[in-house]
Design an enzyme around this catalytic site. Sequence first.
Site, PDB file in Angstrom:
ATOM      1  N   ARG A 109      21.973  45.277  23.514  1.00 13.02           N
ATOM      2  CA  ARG A 109      21.476  44.433  24.614  1.00 13.02           C
ATOM      3  C   ARG A 109      20.170  44.975  25.198  1.00 13.02           C
ATOM      4  NH1 ARG A 109      23.300  43.402  30.393  1.00 13.02           N
ATOM      5  NH2 ARG A 109      23.245  41.139  30.696  1.00 13.02           N
ATOM      6  N   ILE A 112      19.101  37.135  31.753  1.00 10.57           N
ATOM      7  CA  ILE A 112      20.014  37.339  30.634  1.00 10.57           C
ATOM      8  C   ILE A 112      21.410  37.441  31.255  1.00 10.57           C
ATOM      9  CG2 ILE A 112      19.558  39.833  30.725  1.00 10.57           C
ATOM     10  CD1 ILE A 112      20.154  40.009  27.782  1.00 10.57           C
ATOM     11  N   SER A 113      22.347  36.693  30.722  1.00 12.60           N
ATOM     12  CA  SER A 113      23.659  36.555  31.367  1.00 12.60           C
ATOM     13  C   SER A 113      24.446  37.862  31.380  1.00 12.60           C
ATOM     14  CB  SER A 113      24.494  35.489  30.638  1.00 12.60           C
ATOM     15  OG  SER A 113      23.909  34.223  30.746  1.00 12.60           O
ATOM     16  N   GLN A 114      25.345  37.955  32.332  1.00 11.78           N
ATOM     17  CA  GLN A 114      26.331  39.034  32.391  1.00 11.78           C
ATOM     18  C   GLN A 114      27.059  39.127  31.047  1.00 11.78           C
ATOM     19  OE1 GLN A 114      29.630  37.638  34.598  1.00 11.78           O
ATOM     20  NE2 GLN A 114      30.491  39.655  35.038  1.00 11.78           N
ATOM     21  N   PRO A 115      27.291  40.328  30.506  1.00 11.01           N
ATOM     22  CA  PRO A 115      27.951  40.455  29.200  1.00 11.01           C
ATOM     23  C   PRO A 115      29.277  39.685  29.106  1.00 11.01           C
ATOM     24  CG  PRO A 115      27.044  42.570  29.849  1.00 11.01           C
ATOM     25  CD  PRO A 115      26.864  41.654  31.022  1.00 11.01           C
TER      26      PRO A 115
END
Length: 215
Positions: free
Chosen positions: A35, A61-64
């Site tokens: 990431r 960028i989205s939360q994992p």
Amino acid sequence: MTGLDEQRLSMVEFQLRRRGIRDERVLEAMKHIPREMFVDPQYRVQAYDDAPIQIGFDQTISQPYMTALMCEALELRGDERVLEVGTGSGYHAAVLSLLAGRVYSVEIIPELAELARRNLVEAGLADRVEVITGDGSLGFPAAAPYDAITVAAGAPEVPSPLLEQLSDPGRLVIPVGSFGDQDLQVITKRGGAIEKRVPTLCRFVPLRGDQGWKN
């Protein structure tokens, strides 16, 4: 193994597996994709935080966990044609590329589309993902139909072009709602019928484009 590698393994175990992500293919993909390659160098120490990260142009960028949940909801088996709306920096597309046969990803902001292309080249995944600069709310008719469609921005309602470009059977995952809390909708097309479930609330940046928010 570097410190970031250790953080990535920890993220998979504690943020994903222990919070209910069960699809081993999704877990393996997120274990494999670095990431940190998809965030600005100043934020790389935060790459595996349980939170979204700014990538510029008022995008994130989205939360994992959200990335994993959306990928799991698509129920991919490896040979599917997938459309992603909202490429961002390319991280979600990179994960999808290890889960599906071919990924088409549409980004409305030209600078982010170019950033995603560079990131995917650096990650060695450029041959698995085609990044298109354009209005993703209209889908990408040139490569339709799609076995699965995922949208990384909140829409006021489900865009009809996406439903039209979805195969039967097929599955669409999309946040729907206002600028506050949204429903993460998992929509299944089967035998001409549309089924919907909402596994969680979420909060994404607004979907831009003809079928998105106008302001």
